[in-house]
Write an enzyme that holds these catalytic residues in place. Structure first.
Site, PDB file in Angstrom:
ATOM      1  N   HIS A  91      53.252  17.526 -21.693  1.00 46.44           N
ATOM      2  CA  HIS A  91      53.566  18.499 -22.518  1.00 46.44           C
ATOM      3  C   HIS A  91      52.630  19.661 -22.282  1.00 46.44           C
ATOM      4  O   HIS A  91      51.436  19.586 -21.800  1.00 46.44           O
ATOM      5  CB  HIS A  91      53.084  18.226 -24.192  1.00 46.44           C
ATOM      6  CG  HIS A  91      53.479  19.074 -25.199  1.00 46.44           C
ATOM      7  ND1 HIS A  91      52.581  20.365 -25.246  1.00 46.44           N
ATOM      8  CD2 HIS A  91      54.207  19.355 -25.969  1.00 46.44           C
ATOM      9  CE1 HIS A  91      53.302  20.993 -26.459  1.00 46.44           C
ATOM     10  NE2 HIS A  91      54.246  20.317 -26.604  1.00 46.44           N
ATOM     11  N   GLU A 165      60.598  23.366 -22.383  1.00 44.26           N
ATOM     12  CA  GLU A 165      59.809  23.987 -23.443  1.00 44.26           C
ATOM     13  C   GLU A 165      59.185  25.291 -22.591  1.00 44.26           C
ATOM     14  O   GLU A 165      57.986  25.051 -22.169  1.00 44.26           O
ATOM     15  CB  GLU A 165      58.641  23.197 -23.991  1.00 44.26           C
ATOM     16  CG  GLU A 165      59.196  21.642 -24.626  1.00 44.26           C
ATOM     17  CD  GLU A 165      58.354  21.396 -25.722  1.00 44.26           C
ATOM     18  OE1 GLU A 165      58.755  21.402 -26.868  1.00 44.26           O
ATOM     19  OE2 GLU A 165      57.194  21.020 -25.187  1.00 44.26           O
TER      20      GLU A 165
HETATM   21  P1  PGA Z   1      56.967  24.218 -31.735  1.00 41.15           P
HETATM   22  O1  PGA Z   1      56.311  23.264 -30.668  1.00 41.15           O
HETATM   23  O2  PGA Z   1      58.286  23.823 -32.512  1.00 41.15           O
HETATM   24  O3  PGA Z   1      55.884  24.579 -32.954  1.00 41.15           O
HETATM   25  O4  PGA Z   1      57.353  25.478 -31.129  1.00 41.15           O
HETATM   26  C1  PGA Z   1      57.276  22.754 -29.779  1.00 41.15           C
HETATM   27  C2  PGA Z   1      56.352  21.811 -28.985  1.00 41.15           C
HETATM   28  O5  PGA Z   1      55.108  22.025 -28.616  1.00 41.15           O
HETATM   29  O6  PGA Z   1      56.678  20.718 -28.582  1.00 41.15           O
END
Ligand code: PGA
Length: 255
Positions: A91, A165
């Site tokens: 992540h 992401e």
């Molecule tokens: P968010 O986070 O939905 O708060 O943008 C997603 C993540 O960090 O996995």
């Protein structure tokens, strides 16, 4: 393939009592569905397979060795034994705040495969990298180094997912930028092409590509039906059971 909805609770909530309340609210809504698969990734301390049947549990991280003298670490094998079905690997908050690098991420991913847990490899570019036009290069590096040494057979068996992401679109970043479903669709195609290049068409199409970054009940359909993502990774919005239930319903009851 079912759409995958993963809740990433990050370092929340601050007590088991609160976590149980959240689990219980979601439990009722996350009825077994032919359309979606719901996974909750709470902090390690709240992982317990016994209490919940309408969703699966996942971890937010793991260590790359299965057991031994590694103070403070939790292995994929332990997570498997407690009932985890998924592990988030790499992540962006772990890359950025805890300095995790691609080589460590690759070892973690392989340990998840060895423990027979589905890994979710998280990749994404920062705003600076995007502005410099380095987006594809950054994603390719994170993707290929994260998957280094992982065979076609392992890909097929482990049901691996890739979560795109963009760091600049994560809700906690200060720049308040959002990724549109059009942008997400382009990146979906780009990543699929990279996977086809690495593993060939048949195997590459078995990998689910998810989107994460400020997903909520209003924009979720765009990411699934316009961007054609195979699932979503939800941070902030998953901390409100009501909002998370709306996200589930938005997919469950749409055509
Ligand atoms: P968010 O986070 O939905 O708060 O943008 C997603 C993540 O960090 O996995």
């Amino acid at each position: 393939m079912k759409s995958l909805i993963i809740a990433n609770w990050k370092c929340n909530p601050e007590s088991l009592e609160k976590a149980k309340l959240m689990f219980n609210s979601i439990q009722r809504a996350a009825k077994k569905s032919r359309k979606i698969e719901v996974v909750i990734c709470p902090p390690f301390l709240y992982l317990d397979k016994k209490t919940y049947s309408n969703f699966k549990i996942g971890a937010q991280n793991c260590f790359w060795e299965q057991a031994g003298a590694f103070t403070g670490e939790i292995s994929a094998k332990m997570l498997k034994n407690i009932g985890c079905k998924y592990i988030l690997i790499g992540h962006s908050e772990r890359r950025r705040i805890l300095n995790e690098n691609n080589s460590q991420i690759n070892k973690k991913l392989k340990s998840a495969i060895k423990a027979k847990i589905c890994p979710v490899l998280c990749i994404g570019e920062t705003l600076e990298q995007k502005k410099q036009g380095k987006m594809k290069q950054v994603l390719q590096t994170q993707l290929f180094l994260g998957l280094k040494g992982v065979s076609r057979k392992e890909i097929e068996k482990s049901k691996i997912s890739i979560a795109y992401e963009p760091v600049w679109a994560i809700s906690t970043t200060t720049n308040k930028k959002k990724c549109s479903s059009e942008e997400a669709h382009i990146m979906n195609l780009v990543l699929r092409k990279m996977l086809v290049q690495k593993y060939g068409k048949t195997v590459a199409h078995k990998i689910r590509i998810l989107y994460g970054g400020s997903v909520d009940s209003k924009n979720v359909r765009g990411f699934i039906y316009e961007a054609k993502m195979d699932g979503i990774l939800v941070g902030k919005a998953s901390l409100s059971p009501q909002e998370f239930i709306e996200i589930i319903k938005a997919l469950e009851f749409s055509k």
